[in-house]
Write a protein that holds these residues in place. Sequence first.
Motif, PDB file in Angstrom:
ATOM      1  N   UNK A  85       0.844  -1.199   0.000  1.00 33.28           N
ATOM      2  CA  UNK A  85       0.000   0.000   0.000  1.00 33.28           C
ATOM      3  C   UNK A  85       0.882   1.254   0.000  1.00 33.28           C
ATOM      4  N   UNK A  86       1.935   1.234   0.804  1.00 35.48           N
ATOM      5  CA  UNK A  86       2.840   2.382   0.883  1.00 35.48           C
ATOM      6  C   UNK A  86       3.562   2.617  -0.444  1.00 35.48           C
ATOM      7  N   UNK A  87       4.041   1.555  -1.073  1.00 39.14           N
ATOM      8  CA  UNK A  87       4.713   1.693  -2.370  1.00 39.14           C
ATOM      9  C   UNK A  87       3.747   2.212  -3.431  1.00 39.14           C
ATOM     10  N   UNK A  88       2.521   1.705  -3.410  1.00 43.92           N
ATOM     11  CA  UNK A  88       1.511   2.160  -4.362  1.00 43.92           C
ATOM     12  C   UNK A  88       1.256   3.649  -4.189  1.00 43.92           C
ATOM     13  N   UNK A  89       1.110   4.090  -2.957  1.00 50.95           N
ATOM     14  CA  UNK A  89       0.914   5.515  -2.671  1.00 50.95           C
ATOM     15  C   UNK A  89       2.090   6.334  -3.172  1.00 50.95           C
ATOM     16  N   UNK A  90       3.311   5.849  -2.936  1.00 51.39           N
ATOM     17  CA  UNK A  90       4.512   6.561  -3.407  1.00 51.39           C
ATOM     18  C   UNK A  90       4.527   6.690  -4.929  1.00 51.39           C
ATOM     19  N   UNK A  91       4.190   5.628  -5.634  1.00 57.59           N
ATOM     20  CA  UNK A  91       4.175   5.673  -7.102  1.00 57.59           C
ATOM     21  C   UNK A  91       3.082   6.608  -7.614  1.00 57.59           C
TER      22      UNK A  91
END
Length: 132
Positions: A20-26
């Motif tokens: 979820x965190x990586x998706x938000x960052x992207x």
Amino acid sequence: MTLFQECVEALGPNIIILTVEETTDYLEELCTYYPITSWGRIDWDKISNRRTIIEKDDLNDWFNENNISTLDVTILWNYTESPGIKTNLHDALQVLDHVTAVGSDTFMYNLEVGYVIEFYHEGEVTIGFNKC
């Protein structure tokens, strides 16, 4: 089975499902490098190197014209809780119906090179380049 699970199954084993965190960052990176309209679409009028894709050859032509050979992409969706996926563009295009079914709008994004392909829910497909 959810549409996301069907997409993952269709893409096969050579994918990475983002947290979820990586998706938000992207998503934040995408919004940093590409202007986004208030309704969540890329504002293509502000991107000079863009093309509407009518058929697959248009996509290949655009990549050749811009000397782009890097086909690793991160797939992101608007208006869904599904995490992003890292995969190869060729693989994603082979199962495009599964990929675009996950969310209303689909973005295939390569931060390293700076291109994005937007699959808009009304059927328009646009590719653009905005060097990051």
